[in-house]
Write an enzyme that holds these catalytic residues in place. Structure first.
Site, PDB file in Angstrom:
ATOM      1  N   VAL A 129      -1.922   6.657  -2.640  1.00 22.19           N
ATOM      2  CA  VAL A 129      -1.781   5.992  -3.939  1.00 22.19           C
ATOM      3  C   VAL A 129      -3.013   6.241  -4.809  1.00 22.19           C
ATOM      4  O   VAL A 129      -2.890   6.455  -6.022  1.00 22.19           O
ATOM      5  CB  VAL A 129      -1.535   4.486  -3.761  1.00 22.19           C
ATOM      6  CG1 VAL A 129      -1.471   3.784  -5.119  1.00 22.19           C
ATOM      7  CG2 VAL A 129      -0.232   4.255  -3.001  1.00 22.19           C
ATOM      8  N   ARG A 158     -14.288   6.547   2.877  1.00 25.53           N
ATOM      9  CA  ARG A 158     -14.925   6.356   4.175  1.00 25.53           C
ATOM     10  C   ARG A 158     -15.847   7.542   4.466  1.00 25.53           C
ATOM     11  O   ARG A 158     -15.576   8.675   4.036  1.00 25.53           O
ATOM     12  CB  ARG A 158     -13.863   6.218   5.272  1.00 25.53           C
ATOM     13  CG  ARG A 158     -13.059   4.933   5.181  1.00 25.53           C
ATOM     14  CD  ARG A 158     -12.160   4.774   6.405  1.00 25.53           C
ATOM     15  NE  ARG A 158     -11.148   5.827   6.460  1.00 25.53           N
ATOM     16  CZ  ARG A 158      -9.943   5.731   5.944  1.00 25.53           C
ATOM     17  NH1 ARG A 158      -9.576   4.630   5.307  1.00 25.53           N
ATOM     18  NH2 ARG A 158      -9.078   6.729   6.064  1.00 25.53           N
ATOM     19  N   GLY A 188       6.629  -2.046  -6.609  1.00 27.03           N
ATOM     20  CA  GLY A 188       6.117  -0.719  -6.909  1.00 27.03           C
ATOM     21  C   GLY A 188       6.247  -0.271  -8.347  1.00 27.03           C
ATOM     22  O   GLY A 188       5.425  -0.608  -9.192  1.00 27.03           O
ATOM     23  N   GLY A 196       8.695   7.798   7.051  1.00 25.09           N
ATOM     24  CA  GLY A 196       7.487   7.197   6.495  1.00 25.09           C
ATOM     25  C   GLY A 196       7.740   5.923   5.710  1.00 25.09           C
ATOM     26  O   GLY A 196       6.827   5.380   5.090  1.00 25.09           O
ATOM     27  N   LYS A 254       5.635 -10.968  -1.721  1.00 27.91           N
ATOM     28  CA  LYS A 254       6.081 -10.644  -3.080  1.00 27.91           C
ATOM     29  C   LYS A 254       6.769 -11.837  -3.739  1.00 27.91           C
ATOM     30  O   LYS A 254       6.622 -12.052  -4.948  1.00 27.91           O
ATOM     31  CB  LYS A 254       7.010  -9.434  -3.032  1.00 27.91           C
ATOM     32  CG  LYS A 254       6.292  -8.165  -2.579  1.00 27.91           C
ATOM     33  CD  LYS A 254       7.253  -7.039  -2.263  1.00 27.91           C
ATOM     34  CE  LYS A 254       6.498  -5.822  -1.741  1.00 27.91           C
ATOM     35  NZ  LYS A 254       7.392  -4.728  -1.297  1.00 27.91           N
ATOM     36  N   GLY A 275       5.912   4.146  -3.088  1.00 24.23           N
ATOM     37  CA  GLY A 275       5.702   5.561  -3.330  1.00 24.23           C
ATOM     38  C   GLY A 275       4.459   5.786  -4.162  1.00 24.23           C
ATOM     39  O   GLY A 275       4.052   4.937  -4.950  1.00 24.23           O
TER      40      GLY A 275
END
Length: 424
Positions: free
Chosen positions: A15, A46, A136, A189, A207, A304
């Site tokens: 994202v 990271r 989303g 996924g 949500k 997505g």
């Protein structure tokens, strides 16, 4: 007058990378609409991550030190896309306290700690926006704060988890078992290796907490919700629901009755004629009843990279516009009212029961058992064999009656599944 919005981003995953690409594609349009140049100039990653090539392509400075972003006086906005509650909460709090506007897609965090973080934002005269935290790519939160400002919402319900909707679609259309549907969702996924949050309804519950705040101004906790998931849902129930004229969907629902609300998440029988029954695969849909507009539905991808990133950048654009207009750091949702939960005796719904009993327990016996609790049957189907399986839909009952029915059934057999039946 400020004409350049400089942004630091926490996280360059799927994202995060999509957010940078969306901004690159829409930068000229945003400048035209807001009068400001908007740039993501620094990213937290990271230490072991290799994002140098991507960062170089987009002119982004990389760092592994949080202070390099939240304490950078040249940055105006921080975008948080690392996920999970901790350390995201601490990162956002530090950014807000250092005078940064914050945009996040973190539904878990906002549902659990949003009220606290909004107060920190207010104290430091900055905005906290989170459009991407629900559904989303559907711009539902900003719609609730603008288009419904002059309206009274009486019911907001929807399919807000794409993973379970994909699974239920496959179970219905292909006769796939729950286990097979989950394996397919994981292979694509849509579902994590640990699917608990999705299949147990927790993701949808987060949500619904947020949607309830926007619809009614009331802050509910997860403990205020009735939460059920689809784990272990039988394909027999999916097929029987269809025979009764319904499709099973994982539905989040927030209902207002007088000045009280009830919020729930669970598999529900949705009439085939209802618009939510048409939502297939990983897509989301939010259906709203209100006194002014009456009925409306919002449909789109629930997750997505690009849909979520687009919602993130819409929040950034809103901040840019507010700054260019000299608007003093508004919060996303200023609507607040005292929480009042609907009492069990006033909380009514129709229910579907799947009950397994011994072979000598008859349909007449089940009808009598329910009648003894003043519950009438609307639909009944049965499978007779070494054990009997009854599938019934009741007339509308309240939560006290529901508890009594479940206790009575437990004395005669096993209640395999209980689901709400949504009104048309």
């Amino acid at each position: 007058m400020k004409d350049h919005l400089r942004i630091g981003i926490l996280g360059l995953g799927v994202v995060g990378s999509g957010t940078i690409q969306v901004l690159a594609a829409q930068r000229a349009k945003i400048k035209e609409q807001t009068g400001m140049n908007v740039s993501i100039v620094k990213a937290l990653i990271r230490p072991a991550e290799d994002k140098k090539q991507f960062a170089d392509e987009h002119g982004i400075e990389l760092t592994s030190e949080l202070a390099d972003i939240v304490e950078d006086a040249t940055l105006d906005v921080v975008i948080e896309l690392i996920g999970k509650v901790h350390p995201a909460k601490e990162f956002i709090a530090q950014a807000l306290k250092n005078g940064k506007h914050v945009v996040t897609a973190n539904k878990d965090l906002i549902a659990q700690h949003g009220v606290e973080l909004v107060e920190i934002a207010k104290e430091n005269n900055v905005s906290l926006f989170y459009e991407a935290s629900v559904a989303g790519g559907i711009p539902i939160l900003r719609t609730l704060t603008t288009n419904y400002l002059a309206d009274e919402i009486t019911n907001i319900r929807g399919i807000v988890n794409g993973t379970t909707n994909y699974m239920l679609t496959k179970m219905l259309e292909n006769g796939t078992s729950y286990e097979e549907a989950l394996a397919q969702a994981q292979a694509l996924g849509f579902a994590e290796s640990d699917p608990t949050n999705d299949v147990d309804g927790i993701d949808a519950a987060y949500k619904m907490v947020i949607l309830t705040q926007f619809a009614y101004g009331m802050d509910v906790a997860l403990s205020d919700l009735e939460i059920q998931g689809i784990r272990g849902l039988s394909d027999k129930d999916v097929l029987q629901a269809q025979k009764f004229g319904y499709e099973i969907k994982l539905i989040g629902e927030s209902v207002k009755a007088d000045e009280t609300i009830s919020v729930s998440v669970g598999p529900a029988l949705v009439p085939k004629t209802h618009p939510l029954a048409s939502i297939k695969n990983e897509f989301n849909g939010v259906f709203i009843n209100s006194t002014g507009i009456d009925q409306s539905m919002f449909y789109g991808p629930g997750a997505g990279s690009l849909p979520t990133a687009t919602s993130v950048i819409s929040d950034v654009a809103a901040i840019a516009k507010n700054i260019s207009l000299g608007i003093d750091a508004p919060q996303f949702n200023e609507y607040r009212r005292p929480l009042q939960l609907t009492a069990p005796e006033a909380n009514y719904a129709k229910y579907y029961f799947a009950v397994t009993t011994s072979a000598d327990f008859t349909a007449d016996a089940l009808t009598a058992l329910l009648a003894n609790e003043k519950v009438q049957i609307n639909e009944l189907a049965q499978e007779i064999g070494e054990t009997n399986r009854f599938m019934v839909i009741t007339e509308s009952i309240n939560r006290l009656q529901l508890a009594a029915v479940e206790a009575a059934i437990a004395k005669q057999g096993t209640l395999e599944r209980r689901m709400r039946v949504m009104e048309a």
